[in-house]
Design a protein around this motif. Structure first.
Motif, PDB file in Angstrom:
ATOM      1  N   UNK A  44       0.856  -1.188   0.000  1.00  0.00           N
ATOM      2  CA  UNK A  44       0.000   0.000   0.000  1.00  0.00           C
ATOM      3  C   UNK A  44       0.884   1.227   0.000  1.00  0.00           C
ATOM      4  N   UNK A  45       0.289   2.360  -0.307  1.00  0.00           N
ATOM      5  CA  UNK A  45       1.025   3.620  -0.355  1.00  0.00           C
ATOM      6  C   UNK A  45       1.332   4.098   1.056  1.00  0.00           C
ATOM      7  N   UNK A  46       2.595   4.374   1.316  1.00  0.00           N
ATOM      8  CA  UNK A  46       2.976   4.990   2.583  1.00  0.00           C
ATOM      9  C   UNK A  46       2.943   6.510   2.438  1.00  0.00           C
ATOM     10  N   UNK A  47       3.256   6.964   1.241  1.00  0.00           N
ATOM     11  CA  UNK A  47       3.241   8.388   0.918  1.00  0.00           C
ATOM     12  C   UNK A  47       2.790   8.518  -0.526  1.00  0.00           C
ATOM     13  N   UNK A  48       1.887   9.440  -0.805  1.00  0.00           N
ATOM     14  CA  UNK A  48       1.339   9.589  -2.153  1.00  0.00           C
ATOM     15  C   UNK A  48       1.180  11.061  -2.484  1.00  0.00           C
ATOM     16  N   UNK A  49       1.672  11.457  -3.663  1.00  0.00           N
ATOM     17  CA  UNK A  49       1.476  12.805  -4.176  1.00  0.00           C
ATOM     18  C   UNK A  49       0.213  12.771  -5.021  1.00  0.00           C
ATOM     19  N   UNK A  50      -0.828  13.446  -4.598  1.00  0.00           N
ATOM     20  CA  UNK A  50      -2.113  13.408  -5.287  1.00  0.00           C
ATOM     21  C   UNK A  50      -2.105  14.162  -6.614  1.00  0.00           C
ATOM     22  N   UNK A  51      -1.049  14.919  -6.898  1.00  0.00           N
ATOM     23  CA  UNK A  51      -0.950  15.631  -8.172  1.00  0.00           C
ATOM     24  C   UNK A  51      -0.249  14.762  -9.212  1.00  0.00           C
ATOM     25  N   UNK A  52       0.938  14.260  -8.892  1.00  0.00           N
ATOM     26  CA  UNK A  52       1.721  13.479  -9.861  1.00  0.00           C
ATOM     27  C   UNK A  52       1.550  11.972  -9.686  1.00  0.00           C
ATOM     28  N   UNK A  53       0.950  11.545  -8.593  1.00  0.00           N
ATOM     29  CA  UNK A  53       0.758  10.142  -8.217  1.00  0.00           C
ATOM     30  C   UNK A  53       2.073   9.399  -8.000  1.00  0.00           C
ATOM     31  N   UNK A  54       3.144  10.113  -7.726  1.00  0.00           N
ATOM     32  CA  UNK A  54       4.377   9.464  -7.277  1.00  0.00           C
ATOM     33  C   UNK A  54       4.131   8.970  -5.865  1.00  0.00           C
ATOM     34  N   UNK A  55       4.731   7.816  -5.534  1.00  0.00           N
ATOM     35  CA  UNK A  55       4.434   7.256  -4.224  1.00  0.00           C
ATOM     36  C   UNK A  55       5.610   6.471  -3.662  1.00  0.00           C
ATOM     37  N   UNK A  56       5.545   6.258  -2.362  1.00  0.00           N
ATOM     38  CA  UNK A  56       6.425   5.329  -1.650  1.00  0.00           C
ATOM     39  C   UNK A  56       5.503   4.270  -1.088  1.00  0.00           C
ATOM     40  N   UNK A  57       5.867   2.997  -1.257  1.00  0.00           N
ATOM     41  CA  UNK A  57       4.974   1.922  -0.837  1.00  0.00           C
ATOM     42  C   UNK A  57       5.572   1.071   0.259  1.00  0.00           C
ATOM     43  N   UNK A  58       4.694   0.428   1.023  1.00  0.00           N
ATOM     44  CA  UNK A  58       5.064  -0.471   2.108  1.00  0.00           C
ATOM     45  C   UNK A  58       4.575  -1.867   1.760  1.00  0.00           C
ATOM     46  N   UNK A  59       5.431  -2.868   1.937  1.00  0.00           N
ATOM     47  CA  UNK A  59       5.076  -4.262   1.673  1.00  0.00           C
ATOM     48  C   UNK A  59       4.253  -4.794   2.844  1.00  0.00           C
ATOM     49  N   UNK A  60       3.241  -5.564   2.545  1.00  0.00           N
ATOM     50  CA  UNK A  60       2.370  -6.152   3.568  1.00  0.00           C
ATOM     51  C   UNK A  60       3.125  -7.229   4.345  1.00  0.00           C
TER      52      UNK A  60
END
Length: 103
Positions: A44-60
């Motif tokens: 899931x997204x740990x951090x998400x930029x709602x403009x560019x949709x760049x993200x940092x994700x966390x593994x379950x």
């Protein structure tokens, strides 16, 4: 020149934007059910930029990123490392038994 951004932080899979643009993973092998934590996405997204949709994700942690879990007592393989007799690291597949069903 920096771009416009609207960054949101997700504290876990229950956050409002945690699963934005994160697809459900296909079932591989004999795993039985969608993971109840990540709902089949494996991350899931740990951090998400709602403009560019760049993200940092966390593994379950529940499904180790597979998106699917074993509900019976079959062993589940996961990548791991061990040291050889010469002291060098080597990739292996470690098998865990998931004895609990979906939460």
């Amino acid at each position: 020149m920096p771009h416009a951004s609207d960054i949101v932080l997700c504290t876990g899979p229950d956050s409002p934007h945690a699963f934005d643009n994160v697809p459900v993973l296909p079932r591989h092998g004999t795993l039985d059910a969608l993971c109840p934590v990540c709902q089949g996405r494996g991350q899931w997204n740990a951090e998400l930029d709602l403009v560019s949709f760049r993200c940092k994700r966390t593994i379950c942690d529940r499904c180790q990123g597979a998106g699917w879990i074993e509900t019976g007592s079959d062993p589940v393989g996961r990548p791991d490392t061990v040291r050889t007799a010469g002291g060098h690291p080597q990739w292996v597949v470690a098998f865990d038994r998931q004895t609990t069903g979906p939460d």
